[in-house]
Design an enzyme around this catalytic site. Structure first.
Site, PDB file in Angstrom:
ATOM      1  N   ILE A 114      14.904  31.297  53.821  1.00 11.31           N
ATOM      2  CA  ILE A 114      15.792  31.488  52.549  1.00 11.31           C
ATOM      3  C   ILE A 114      15.275  30.291  51.080  1.00 11.31           C
ATOM      4  O   ILE A 114      16.313  30.249  51.598  1.00 11.31           O
ATOM      5  CB  ILE A 114      17.062  32.727  52.124  1.00 11.31           C
ATOM      6  CG1 ILE A 114      17.781  33.738  53.923  1.00 11.31           C
ATOM      7  CG2 ILE A 114      17.430  32.835  50.582  1.00 11.31           C
ATOM      8  CD1 ILE A 114      18.503  33.846  53.539  1.00 11.31           C
ATOM      9  N   HIS A 117      17.342  30.780  47.214  1.00  7.68           N
ATOM     10  CA  HIS A 117      18.014  29.956  47.699  1.00  7.68           C
ATOM     11  C   HIS A 117      18.916  29.067  48.487  1.00  7.68           C
ATOM     12  O   HIS A 117      19.264  29.204  49.555  1.00  7.68           O
ATOM     13  CB  HIS A 117      19.320  31.470  47.688  1.00  7.68           C
ATOM     14  CG  HIS A 117      20.278  31.529  46.832  1.00  7.68           C
ATOM     15  ND1 HIS A 117      20.894  32.354  46.036  1.00  7.68           N
ATOM     16  CD2 HIS A 117      21.627  30.618  46.753  1.00  7.68           C
ATOM     17  CE1 HIS A 117      22.702  32.401  45.822  1.00  7.68           C
ATOM     18  NE2 HIS A 117      22.556  31.348  46.620  1.00  7.68           N
ATOM     19  N   LEU A 118      19.746  28.208  47.458  1.00  7.42           N
ATOM     20  CA  LEU A 118      19.706  26.979  48.267  1.00  7.42           C
ATOM     21  C   LEU A 118      21.120  27.068  49.341  1.00  7.42           C
ATOM     22  O   LEU A 118      21.770  28.036  49.151  1.00  7.42           O
ATOM     23  CB  LEU A 118      20.595  25.780  47.571  1.00  7.42           C
ATOM     24  CG  LEU A 118      20.736  24.187  47.810  1.00  7.42           C
ATOM     25  CD1 LEU A 118      19.975  23.529  48.430  1.00  7.42           C
ATOM     26  CD2 LEU A 118      21.641  23.096  46.535  1.00  7.42           C
ATOM     27  N   HIS A 119      21.007  26.711  50.469  1.00  5.31           N
ATOM     28  CA  HIS A 119      22.173  26.791  51.328  1.00  5.31           C
ATOM     29  C   HIS A 119      22.669  25.516  52.460  1.00  5.31           C
ATOM     30  O   HIS A 119      21.453  24.382  52.644  1.00  5.31           O
ATOM     31  CB  HIS A 119      22.369  27.919  52.035  1.00  5.31           C
ATOM     32  CG  HIS A 119      21.080  28.483  53.013  1.00  5.31           C
ATOM     33  ND1 HIS A 119      20.042  28.576  52.167  1.00  5.31           N
ATOM     34  CD2 HIS A 119      20.596  28.573  53.785  1.00  5.31           C
ATOM     35  CE1 HIS A 119      18.890  29.227  52.567  1.00  5.31           C
ATOM     36  NE2 HIS A 119      19.772  28.838  53.938  1.00  5.31           N
ATOM     37  N   LEU A 120      23.722  25.856  52.441  1.00  9.60           N
ATOM     38  CA  LEU A 120      24.227  24.228  53.524  1.00  9.60           C
ATOM     39  C   LEU A 120      24.233  24.706  55.255  1.00  9.60           C
ATOM     40  O   LEU A 120      24.797  25.661  55.227  1.00  9.60           O
ATOM     41  CB  LEU A 120      25.040  23.013  53.056  1.00  9.60           C
ATOM     42  CG  LEU A 120      25.362  22.451  53.850  1.00  9.60           C
ATOM     43  CD1 LEU A 120      24.414  20.777  54.441  1.00  9.60           C
ATOM     44  CD2 LEU A 120      27.018  21.497  53.347  1.00  9.60           C
TER      45      LEU A 120
END
Ligand code: ZN
Length: 172
Positions: A114, A117-120
């Site tokens: 994805i 949208h940034l995600h860790l």
């Protein structure tokens, strides 16, 4: 570095994707248990990955719809890593993880599923889990397992995060 082989992720890779941003839709939706949202902070939320590389695979996601960490404000970034720190502690103490992989895939070239949208990602690891996962190849992690993981982690994670981030549980 050893990579986990997770063939059930092909369902995600090859499956049709919903319109709009999957993370933003979770922010706007109040059905946190249905969406496996574990915690809402001031700038970020914690969610179970529904296509996990390992049991207990979490993601810390900012409310802001940004593709790259260079676009994220300082407060969001600070909270993101504070939350990650707490999550690592819970993985080690509660899930008895022997290690944790933390990572962000920024951009499609880096393997982002994805990318808008940034995600860790936080993936708990146990010695030999790669071998274990190979022996169960083809067995997709089923929703019941995810819900069991959700219910198991929810009270522990909530308590730990509330102690670290006092008064920040009002959410988006
Ligand atoms: Zn978004």
């Amino acid at each position: 570095m050893h990579h986990l082989w997770a063939p059930w992720r092909m369902t995600y890779v090859t499956g049709s994707k919903p319109d709009g941003c999957v993370f933003c839709s979770k922010v706007d939706d109040t059905r946190d248990a249905d969406n496996y949202v574990l915690y809402r902070g001031q700038h970020n939320f914690v969610i179970l990955n529904v296509y996990p590389y390992n049991s207990g695979h979490l993601m810390v996601v900012p409310y802001k719809h940004v593709a790259c960490m260079t676009e994220l404000d300082e407060e969001s970034l600070q909270e993101m890593f504070l939350m990650a720190q707490v999550c690592v502690g819970v993985m080690k103490q509660h899930l008895h993880a022997e290690g944790v992989n933390l990572g962000m895939n920024i951009g499609q070239a880096a393997g982002a599923g994805i990318e808008q949208h940034l995600h860790l990602h936080l993936v708990p690891r146990w010695s030999g889990d790669t071998n274990y996962m190979t022996t169960v190849a083809g067995t997709r992690v089923v929703p019941q397992d995810l819900m069991a993981t959700y219910k198991d982690m929810l009270p522990v994670l909530t308590k730990a995060l509330e102690e670290t981030l006092p008064g920040e549980r009002t959410g988006c």
